[in-house]
Design a protein around this motif. Structure first.
Motif, PDB file in Angstrom:
ATOM      1  N   TYR A   3     -10.895  44.896  94.747  1.00 38.79           N
ATOM      2  CA  TYR A   3     -11.954  43.896  94.781  1.00 38.79           C
ATOM      3  C   TYR A   3     -11.756  42.931  95.943  1.00 38.79           C
ATOM      4  CZ  TYR A   3     -13.648  45.478  90.280  1.00 38.79           C
ATOM      5  OH  TYR A   3     -14.179  46.235  89.268  1.00 38.79           O
ATOM      6  N   GLN A   4     -12.844  42.548  96.555  1.00 39.44           N
ATOM      7  CA  GLN A   4     -12.804  41.691  97.731  1.00 39.44           C
ATOM      8  C   GLN A   4     -13.144  40.238  97.419  1.00 39.44           C
ATOM      9  OE1 GLN A   4     -15.135  45.079 100.090  1.00 39.44           O
ATOM     10  NE2 GLN A   4     -14.750  43.305 101.379  1.00 39.44           N
ATOM     11  N   TYR A   5     -13.965  40.007  96.423  1.00 41.77           N
ATOM     12  CA  TYR A   5     -14.447  38.655  96.151  1.00 41.77           C
ATOM     13  C   TYR A   5     -14.083  38.249  94.737  1.00 41.77           C
ATOM     14  CZ  TYR A   5     -17.174  39.875 100.248  1.00 41.77           C
ATOM     15  OH  TYR A   5     -17.554  40.288 101.498  1.00 41.77           O
ATOM     16  N   TRP A   6     -13.669  36.996  94.600  1.00 47.08           N
ATOM     17  CA  TRP A   6     -13.195  36.484  93.323  1.00 47.08           C
ATOM     18  C   TRP A   6     -13.789  35.114  93.031  1.00 47.08           C
ATOM     19  CZ3 TRP A   6      -9.892  39.256  90.157  1.00 47.08           C
ATOM     20  CH2 TRP A   6      -9.345  40.427  90.728  1.00 47.08           C
ATOM     21  N   GLY A   7     -14.023  34.867  91.745  1.00 53.98           N
ATOM     22  CA  GLY A   7     -14.400  33.531  91.317  1.00 53.98           C
ATOM     23  C   GLY A   7     -13.172  32.661  91.139  1.00 53.98           C
ATOM     24  N   GLN A   8     -13.399  31.421  90.740  1.00 53.71           N
ATOM     25  CA  GLN A   8     -12.302  30.468  90.601  1.00 53.71           C
ATOM     26  C   GLN A   8     -11.600  30.583  89.256  1.00 53.71           C
ATOM     27  OE1 GLN A   8     -15.409  29.783  89.970  1.00 53.71           O
ATOM     28  NE2 GLN A   8     -15.351  28.628  88.052  1.00 53.71           N
ATOM     29  N   GLY A   9     -12.201  31.282  88.329  1.00 55.52           N
ATOM     30  CA  GLY A   9     -11.589  31.489  87.025  1.00 55.52           C
ATOM     31  C   GLY A   9     -12.069  30.499  85.983  1.00 55.52           C
ATOM     32  N   THR A  10     -12.030  30.926  84.738  1.00 55.89           N
ATOM     33  CA  THR A  10     -12.378  30.060  83.610  1.00 55.89           C
ATOM     34  C   THR A  10     -11.356  30.289  82.501  1.00 55.89           C
ATOM     35  OG1 THR A  10     -14.170  29.380  82.110  1.00 55.89           O
ATOM     36  CG2 THR A  10     -14.000  31.731  82.568  1.00 55.89           C
ATOM     37  N   GLN A  11     -10.897  29.190  81.906  1.00 52.96           N
ATOM     38  CA  GLN A  11      -9.832  29.264  80.910  1.00 52.96           C
ATOM     39  C   GLN A  11     -10.398  29.657  79.549  1.00 52.96           C
ATOM     40  OE1 GLN A  11      -6.314  28.618  81.194  1.00 52.96           O
ATOM     41  NE2 GLN A  11      -6.343  29.469  79.107  1.00 52.96           N
TER      42      GLN A  11
END
Length: 126
Positions: free
Chosen positions: A113-121
């Motif tokens: 994967y090339q693109y990622w979000g910032q994440g959610t807990q």
């Protein structure tokens, strides 16, 4: 290029449900295969679920199979992860990921994967 923003995380009791959403920018969302990954403290990032660019092919980690459902809406540029029967071991930061794909397939490795979000807990209490 695509930008990803996750939402929907939170605190839930064991056995409960949460629905994560990932909103993608850009006009070519339907050309991206999408995935959800998670990372618990002290552990490596792991694959949770993946979906092909058209949404017709999905895959799940064995640990979530039968409890989680990935879906996408190419008209709305979103991919969702419905999580049911949550367990304390599901506690982690959940990430949305995207990669361009010309093939009708999913991808289950983070290095694909090339693109990622910032994440959610997501926190599941026992």
């Amino acid at each position: 290029q695509v930008q990803l923003v996750e939402s929907g995380g939170g605190l839930v009791q064991a056995g409960g449900s949460l629905r994560l959403s990932c909103a993608a920018s850009g006009r070519t969302f339907s050309s991206y295969a999408m995935g959800w990954f998670r990372q618990a403290p002290g552990k490596d990032r792991e694959f949770v679920a993946g979906v092909s660019r058209s949404g017709d092919i999905t895959a799940y980690a064995d640990s979530v199979k039968g409890r989680f459902t990935i879906s996408r809406d190419n008209a709305e540029n979103t991919v969702n992860l419905q999580m049911n029967s949550l367990k304390p071991e599901d506690t982690a930061v959940y990430y949305c990921a995207a990669r361009p794909s010309v093939h009708r397939r999913f991808y289950d490795s983070s290095d694909q994967y090339q693109y990622w979000g910032q994440g959610t807990q997501v926190t599941v209490s026992s």
